[in-house]
Scaffold this active site. Structure first.
Site, PDB file in Angstrom:
ATOM      1  N   GLN A   1       0.838  -1.204   0.000  1.00  0.00           N
ATOM      2  CA  GLN A   1       0.000   0.000   0.000  1.00  0.00           C
ATOM      3  C   GLN A   1       0.868   1.247   0.000  1.00  0.00           C
ATOM      4  OE1 GLN A   1      -2.427   1.269   3.538  1.00  0.00           O
ATOM      5  NE2 GLN A   1      -4.139   0.852   2.165  1.00  0.00           N
TER       6      GLN A   1
ATOM      7  N   GLU B   1     -10.494  -2.592   4.854  1.00  0.00           N
ATOM      8  CA  GLU B   1      -9.441  -2.735   5.854  1.00  0.00           C
ATOM      9  C   GLU B   1     -10.007  -2.752   7.260  1.00  0.00           C
ATOM     10  OE1 GLU B   1      -5.130  -0.715   6.610  1.00  0.00           O
ATOM     11  OE2 GLU B   1      -6.808   0.674   6.476  1.00  0.00           O
TER      12      GLU B   1
END
Length: 376
Positions: free
Chosen positions: A126, A244
């Site tokens: 990420q 997430e």
């Protein structure tokens, strides 16, 4: 809180338990680097070959499309069996990038990337946080200059887990000149082998180097790699964070109940420890977290803010559990690799995925309706 299982669910639990018992690796996984990648991808490939990969992904995209109760059963059995941690280099692809591509990606992006993620053939990292834009993600400064059919990227990202072994990155950049805050951002797929990318691993206090900082110097990314539309990256990023904070960490949340039981056994075997009340509190808190997790997954509707409740509870409880382990072990904790390592790693829990302070602001303002915190 317990799941009310029908006959089919009970059979599914037994099937999952049997397969995990027969297949979980016996060797302790490496902490970082190429060896950790090889271990994680081999395990994911074994799961995929047996039909245990992409449990929450729709069947149309190669996943198992499990109903919420089956998903919870799988992760209950996964943690009970002490299978390899889901927080390895496959985590971002399976729980961030893949679901985001399913929700927001083009047909071409899905066709190319999703099968590779499920099989463990493509590792993702990420690229959201920056040295001056962590909890305040909207202040990011990494830029993407549009030139013809390319986006030319310059800037820096930090805390990019597994960037040193990743093939692709979910990269959030500012593509609209003069834009501010949430406007003018783009979520793009970045090939980590492109010229101009420099990755520098960061070793943490637990001795692992799965974090990294990433530098971009005139990195040219195809314009077709934008996901969810150019300059609308904030919407796509919120989709990513929704995954997430709701379903990505299911195994980690449920694992805390298992760790509490291990602590109780550890305390019983350690003469002179008097921690019954403390351990009872931890067991109750782990049960409460498990109930919150069930609620978040089983509800027909949910929000990113519900995930903040679970995320904050998990982060702080994880730290208390591992601190208790250190107190039970005493000086021997220095010689206990797994508990000592996890204790040091747990310090990051109230920072990663949005700090505890940010989660409290979200809960206060968006769930409880309290006044917004004064902005500078």
């Amino acid at each position: 809180m317990q799941l009310d299982l029908d006959t089919g669910a009970q059979a599914f639990r037994q099937q999952a338990r049997s397969w995990l018992t027969d297949n979980i690796p016996q060797a302790q996984p490496p902490r970082d680097g190429a060896a950790a990648r090889d271990h994680a991808t081999a395990w994911l490939a074994r799961c995929h070959a047996a039909g245990w990969s992409g449990m929450a992904w729709p069947e149309a995209y190669g996943g198992q499309g499990l109903a919420p109760d089956r998903l919870l059963i799988w992760y209950e059995e996964y943690t009970r069996a002490r299978a390899p941690s889901t927080l390895d280099c496959t985590f971002v692809g399976l729980n961030h990038a893949g679901p985001t591509l399913i929700a927001c990606g083009t047909d071409a992006q899905k066709a190319f990337h999703l099968p590779r993620i499920l099989k463990g053939e493509s590792i993702w990292c990420q690229g959201f946080s920056e040295p001056g834009a962590g909890s305040d993600l909207a202040s990011l400064r990494t830029t993407g200059r549009v030139e013809g059919d390319e986006i030319v990227v310059n800037g820096q990202k930090i805390w990019s887990s597994y960037a040193d072994v990743a093939d692709h990155q979910e990269l959030l950049i500012r593509t609209e000149p003069g834009s501010k805050r949430h406007k003018g951002l783009s979520w793009v797929i970045c090939d980590m082998t492109l010229p101009g990318i420099t990755v520098r691993p960061i070793r943490n206090m637990a001795g692992a180097s799965h974090f990294a900082e990433v530098f971009y110097d005139e990195v040219r990314i195809p314009l077709s790699n934008a996901v969810g539309g150019l300059h609308d990256g904030w919407t796509t990023a919120m989709t990513t964070l929704g995954f997430e904070r709701k379903t990505a960490a299911l195994a980690l949340q449920l694992e805390l109940s298992v760790k509490v039981e291990e602590l109780i056994a550890l305390a019983a075997a350690a003469p002179g420890t008097a921690m019954a009340e403390r351990l009872a509190d931890l067991r109750a808190e782990a049960a409460a977290l498990r109930a919150m997790t069930y609620r978040a997954v089983l509800r027909s509707t949910g929000t990113l803010f519900d995930g903040s409740l679970v995320r904050l509870t998990f982060a702080e409880l994880s730290q208390r559990i591992h601190a208790t382990a250190m107190d039970i072990l005493g000086p021997e904790a220095l010689l206990d690799g797994p508990w000592a390592h996890d204790y040091l790693e747990a310090y990051s829990e109230t920072i990663a995925g949005g700090t505890a302070e940010v989660q409290r602001n979200i809960i206060g303002e968006r769930i409880l309706g309290l006044p917004r915190e004064p902005r500078p």
